[in-house]
Design a protein around this motif. Structure first.
Motif, PDB file in Angstrom:
ATOM      1  N   ASP A 137      -6.220 -29.098 -30.446  1.00 17.45           N
ATOM      2  CA  ASP A 137      -6.661 -28.277 -31.580  1.00 17.45           C
ATOM      3  C   ASP A 137      -5.522 -27.562 -32.292  1.00 17.45           C
ATOM      4  O   ASP A 137      -5.747 -26.929 -33.330  1.00 17.45           O
ATOM      5  CB  ASP A 137      -7.682 -27.232 -31.108  1.00 17.45           C
ATOM      6  CG  ASP A 137      -8.981 -27.868 -30.634  1.00 17.45           C
ATOM      7  OD1 ASP A 137      -9.202 -29.052 -30.939  1.00 17.45           O
ATOM      8  OD2 ASP A 137      -9.758 -27.181 -29.938  1.00 17.45           O
ATOM      9  N   THR A 138      -4.305 -27.634 -31.753  1.00 17.06           N
ATOM     10  CA  THR A 138      -3.194 -26.872 -32.325  1.00 17.06           C
ATOM     11  C   THR A 138      -2.444 -27.685 -33.373  1.00 17.06           C
ATOM     12  O   THR A 138      -1.964 -28.780 -33.104  1.00 17.06           O
ATOM     13  CB  THR A 138      -2.215 -26.449 -31.215  1.00 17.06           C
ATOM     14  OG1 THR A 138      -2.899 -25.611 -30.288  1.00 17.06           O
ATOM     15  CG2 THR A 138      -1.029 -25.696 -31.806  1.00 17.06           C
ATOM     16  N   GLN A 139      -2.363 -27.136 -34.567  1.00 21.87           N
ATOM     17  CA  GLN A 139      -1.617 -27.740 -35.669  1.00 21.87           C
ATOM     18  C   GLN A 139      -0.767 -26.673 -36.340  1.00 21.87           C
ATOM     19  O   GLN A 139      -1.274 -25.594 -36.655  1.00 21.87           O
ATOM     20  CB  GLN A 139      -2.568 -28.372 -36.690  1.00 21.87           C
ATOM     21  CG  GLN A 139      -3.353 -29.561 -36.171  1.00 21.87           C
ATOM     22  CD  GLN A 139      -2.448 -30.732 -35.786  1.00 21.87           C
ATOM     23  OE1 GLN A 139      -1.370 -30.894 -36.363  1.00 21.87           O
ATOM     24  NE2 GLN A 139      -2.881 -31.513 -34.797  1.00 21.87           N
ATOM     25  N   PRO A 140       0.499 -26.939 -36.584  1.00 17.36           N
ATOM     26  CA  PRO A 140       1.231 -28.140 -36.193  1.00 17.36           C
ATOM     27  C   PRO A 140       1.436 -28.187 -34.681  1.00 17.36           C
ATOM     28  O   PRO A 140       1.353 -27.151 -34.020  1.00 17.36           O
ATOM     29  CB  PRO A 140       2.559 -27.992 -36.929  1.00 17.36           C
ATOM     30  CG  PRO A 140       2.740 -26.515 -37.071  1.00 17.36           C
ATOM     31  CD  PRO A 140       1.364 -25.956 -37.275  1.00 17.36           C
ATOM     32  N   SER A 152       1.467 -20.318 -19.994  1.00 18.77           N
ATOM     33  CA  SER A 152       1.804 -19.303 -18.985  1.00 18.77           C
ATOM     34  C   SER A 152       1.600 -17.889 -19.509  1.00 18.77           C
ATOM     35  O   SER A 152       1.648 -16.924 -18.730  1.00 18.77           O
ATOM     36  CB  SER A 152       3.264 -19.456 -18.530  1.00 18.77           C
ATOM     37  OG  SER A 152       3.505 -20.744 -18.006  1.00 18.77           O
ATOM     38  N   GLY A 153       1.408 -17.742 -20.816  1.00 15.68           N
ATOM     39  CA  GLY A 153       1.280 -16.417 -21.414  1.00 15.68           C
ATOM     40  C   GLY A 153       2.612 -15.766 -21.680  1.00 15.68           C
ATOM     41  O   GLY A 153       2.688 -14.560 -21.926  1.00 15.68           O
ATOM     42  N   GLU A 154       3.695 -16.551 -21.625  1.00 17.58           N
ATOM     43  CA  GLU A 154       5.041 -16.016 -21.847  1.00 17.58           C
ATOM     44  C   GLU A 154       5.428 -16.147 -23.313  1.00 17.58           C
ATOM     45  O   GLU A 154       6.297 -16.926 -23.682  1.00 17.58           O
ATOM     46  CB  GLU A 154       6.044 -16.749 -20.958  1.00 17.58           C
ATOM     47  CG  GLU A 154       5.770 -16.583 -19.468  1.00 17.58           C
ATOM     48  CD  GLU A 154       6.704 -17.420 -18.607  1.00 17.58           C
ATOM     49  OE1 GLU A 154       7.540 -18.148 -19.180  1.00 17.58           O
ATOM     50  OE2 GLU A 154       6.575 -17.347 -17.387  1.00 17.58           O
ATOM     51  N   THR A 155       4.756 -15.393 -24.152  1.00 16.49           N
ATOM     52  CA  THR A 155       5.041 -15.420 -25.588  1.00 16.49           C
ATOM     53  C   THR A 155       4.989 -14.009 -26.139  1.00 16.49           C
ATOM     54  O   THR A 155       4.206 -13.173 -25.678  1.00 16.49           O
ATOM     55  CB  THR A 155       4.022 -16.306 -26.335  1.00 16.49           C
ATOM     56  OG1 THR A 155       4.254 -16.221 -27.751  1.00 16.49           O
ATOM     57  CG2 THR A 155       2.593 -15.872 -26.048  1.00 16.49           C
ATOM     58  N   TRP A 156       5.863 -13.764 -27.124  1.00 19.71           N
ATOM     59  CA  TRP A 156       5.874 -12.449 -27.784  1.00 19.71           C
ATOM     60  C   TRP A 156       4.927 -12.409 -28.967  1.00 19.71           C
ATOM     61  O   TRP A 156       4.757 -11.366 -29.584  1.00 19.71           O
ATOM     62  CB  TRP A 156       7.294 -12.118 -28.246  1.00 19.71           C
ATOM     63  CG  TRP A 156       8.256 -11.940 -27.127  1.00 19.71           C
ATOM     64  CD1 TRP A 156       9.176 -12.834 -26.668  1.00 19.71           C
ATOM     65  CD2 TRP A 156       8.380 -10.791 -26.283  1.00 19.71           C
ATOM     66  NE1 TRP A 156       9.874 -12.325 -25.600  1.00 19.71           N
ATOM     67  CE2 TRP A 156       9.409 -11.059 -25.346  1.00 19.71           C
ATOM     68  CE3 TRP A 156       7.730  -9.554 -26.231  1.00 19.71           C
ATOM     69  CZ2 TRP A 156       9.796 -10.151 -24.371  1.00 19.71           C
ATOM     70  CZ3 TRP A 156       8.120  -8.641 -25.253  1.00 19.71           C
ATOM     71  CH2 TRP A 156       9.137  -8.941 -24.343  1.00 19.71           C
ATOM     72  N   ASN A 157       4.334 -13.539 -29.306  1.00 17.95           N
ATOM     73  CA  ASN A 157       3.442 -13.605 -30.458  1.00 17.95           C
ATOM     74  C   ASN A 157       2.013 -13.285 -30.024  1.00 17.95           C
ATOM     75  O   ASN A 157       1.371 -14.084 -29.342  1.00 17.95           O
ATOM     76  CB  ASN A 157       3.496 -15.009 -31.073  1.00 17.95           C
ATOM     77  CG  ASN A 157       2.738 -15.099 -32.382  1.00 17.95           C
ATOM     78  OD1 ASN A 157       1.898 -14.249 -32.685  1.00 17.95           O
ATOM     79  ND2 ASN A 157       3.024 -16.126 -33.163  1.00 17.95           N
ATOM     80  N   PRO A 158       1.478 -12.128 -30.402  1.00 14.66           N
ATOM     81  CA  PRO A 158       0.120 -11.757 -29.961  1.00 14.66           C
ATOM     82  C   PRO A 158      -0.947 -12.717 -30.479  1.00 14.66           C
ATOM     83  O   PRO A 158      -2.034 -12.798 -29.904  1.00 14.66           O
ATOM     84  CB  PRO A 158      -0.069 -10.345 -30.530  1.00 14.66           C
ATOM     85  CG  PRO A 158       0.912 -10.245 -31.662  1.00 14.66           C
ATOM     86  CD  PRO A 158       2.078 -11.093 -31.268  1.00 14.66           C
ATOM     87  N   LEU A 159      -0.656 -13.442 -31.549  1.00 11.81           N
ATOM     88  CA  LEU A 159      -1.631 -14.387 -32.096  1.00 11.81           C
ATOM     89  C   LEU A 159      -1.746 -15.648 -31.251  1.00 11.81           C
ATOM     90  O   LEU A 159      -2.656 -16.456 -31.466  1.00 11.81           O
ATOM     91  CB  LEU A 159      -1.242 -14.767 -33.530  1.00 11.81           C
ATOM     92  CG  LEU A 159      -1.192 -13.606 -34.544  1.00 11.81           C
ATOM     93  CD1 LEU A 159      -0.769 -14.112 -35.917  1.00 11.81           C
ATOM     94  CD2 LEU A 159      -2.556 -12.910 -34.632  1.00 11.81           C
ATOM     95  N   LYS A 160      -0.819 -15.806 -30.303  1.00 11.22           N
ATOM     96  CA  LYS A 160      -0.842 -17.005 -29.460  1.00 11.22           C
ATOM     97  C   LYS A 160      -1.191 -16.708 -28.007  1.00 11.22           C
ATOM     98  O   LYS A 160      -1.127 -17.588 -27.155  1.00 11.22           O
ATOM     99  CB  LYS A 160       0.514 -17.719 -29.536  1.00 11.22           C
ATOM    100  CG  LYS A 160       0.812 -18.299 -30.920  1.00 11.22           C
ATOM    101  CD  LYS A 160       2.059 -19.151 -30.914  1.00 11.22           C
ATOM    102  CE  LYS A 160       2.285 -19.811 -32.273  1.00 11.22           C
ATOM    103  NZ  LYS A 160       3.473 -20.697 -32.275  1.00 11.22           N
ATOM    104  N   LEU A 161      -1.582 -15.465 -27.719  1.00  8.66           N
ATOM    105  CA  LEU A 161      -1.923 -15.109 -26.350  1.00  8.66           C
ATOM    106  C   LEU A 161      -3.177 -15.814 -25.858  1.00  8.66           C
ATOM    107  O   LEU A 161      -3.389 -15.946 -24.651  1.00  8.66           O
ATOM    108  CB  LEU A 161      -2.107 -13.590 -26.239  1.00  8.66           C
ATOM    109  CG  LEU A 161      -0.824 -12.755 -26.293  1.00  8.66           C
ATOM    110  CD1 LEU A 161      -1.153 -11.270 -26.293  1.00  8.66           C
ATOM    111  CD2 LEU A 161       0.075 -13.100 -25.117  1.00  8.66           C
TER     112      LEU A 161
END
Length: 293
Positions: A137-140, A152-161
């Motif tokens: 479902d992810t584009q791009p 893993s949840g290792e992201t600084w982007n809250p929109l991708k949590l």
């Protein structure tokens, strides 16, 4: 992400020759000599084990990391979370669900190429299907490195949590309980109670350990492309998850040294070069590259 080559040597102490001899006398004589080989992109295994004891890569890595009696992984192991996400990507690739995009005329590197959904057919495993849906479902599309971090949840982007797969170890442990490998208990740790999953079927774990040991000892072929892809991935991912030492713990000193020497040979391979060889699985080598870069 921590490099494979910088993993700690593990907390398990290897047995002495005397203790190993004593353990050998107690081992059942009818224990199976080998694990049935699993296909590269097939869900069905060769006959030999019952359906309940067929384990995914994630379950095998977790089983190697679990303490038999205590029923939990080491509190100091901060590598297994990302390692299990790498397992999911390779498992989906081996089942024919994921692949890397074409490298193009300019030959993008493995870590620069995006992961694309080859088939969205359900796998029958809830965790795998959840990861597959995110990727589809992810584009791009995202790269292997990005997916390991996102899942893993290792992201600084809250929109991708929302991509984070939660309670993965607990869910995998429950799968192993359903397959009769583990059981469920409650343990009190002073300030809180924790659900643990001690080992209940030692034969399955010993068979897994023996399979890993033989891959780098008695059945060593000195060519990763002649090894079963699933077993090759297990060795890489067990090392990246800092649990491979547990499989080598029972070995004698000379066997241990030889096994680790051959593991280092695998770790020193160049993923870019290996991925273009005949019958190579590009996504497998991309995951390896993500942990060794």
């Amino acid at each position: 992400m921590t490099s494979l080559t910088q993993r700690s040597s593990g907390l398990v102490q290897r047995r002495t020759e005397a203790s190993r001899s004593a353990a050998d006398k107690e081992r059942p004589t009818d224990q199976e000599d080998h694990e049935p080989r699993r296909g590269d992109e097939q869900d069905d295994d060769d006959s030999g084990d019952s359906k309940e004891t067929r384990l995914t890569l994630m379950e095998e890595v977790l089983l190697l990391g679990l303490k038999d009696r205590e029923g939990y992984t080491s509190f100091w192991n901060d590598c297994i979370s990302s390692g299990l996400r790498g397992c999911m990507l390779i498992e989906l690739a081996l089942r024919g669900r994921l692949q890397l995009e074409a490298c193009g005329m300019r030959r993008k590197s493995l870590l620069a190429r995006k992961v694309i959904c080859k088939s969205d057919a359900p796998t029958g495993d809830v965790l795998l299907d959840e990861a597959l849906k995110h990727i589809k479902d992810t584009q791009p599309p995202e790269t292997v490195q990005s997916w390991i971090e996102l899942l893993s949840g290792e992201t600084w982007n809250p929109l991708k949590l929302h991509y984070q797969l939660r309670n993965v170890r607990e869910r995998l442990a429950k799968n192993l309980v359903e397959k009769g490998v583990l059981t469920t208990e409650k343990q009190n740790f002073l300030l809180f109670d924790m659900t643990t999953h001690p080992l209940t079927n030692n034969n399955i774990k010993q068979r897994l350990i023996k399979k890993v040991q033989e891959a780098v000892l008695d059945k060593w072929v000195n060519d990763p492309h002649r090894m079963d892809k699933r077993l090759l991935a297990l060795i890489f991912l067990a090392h990246s998850s800092d649990v491979l030492e547990n499989a080598f713990a029972p070995l004698l000193d000379d066997q241990y040294d030889l096994a680790m020497k051959r593991v280092r040979q695998l770790l020193e391979l160049e993923p870019e070069g290996e991925s273009v060889k005949a019958n190579a699985n590009e996504l497998l080598w991309a995951v390896v590259a993500a942990f060794t870069k």
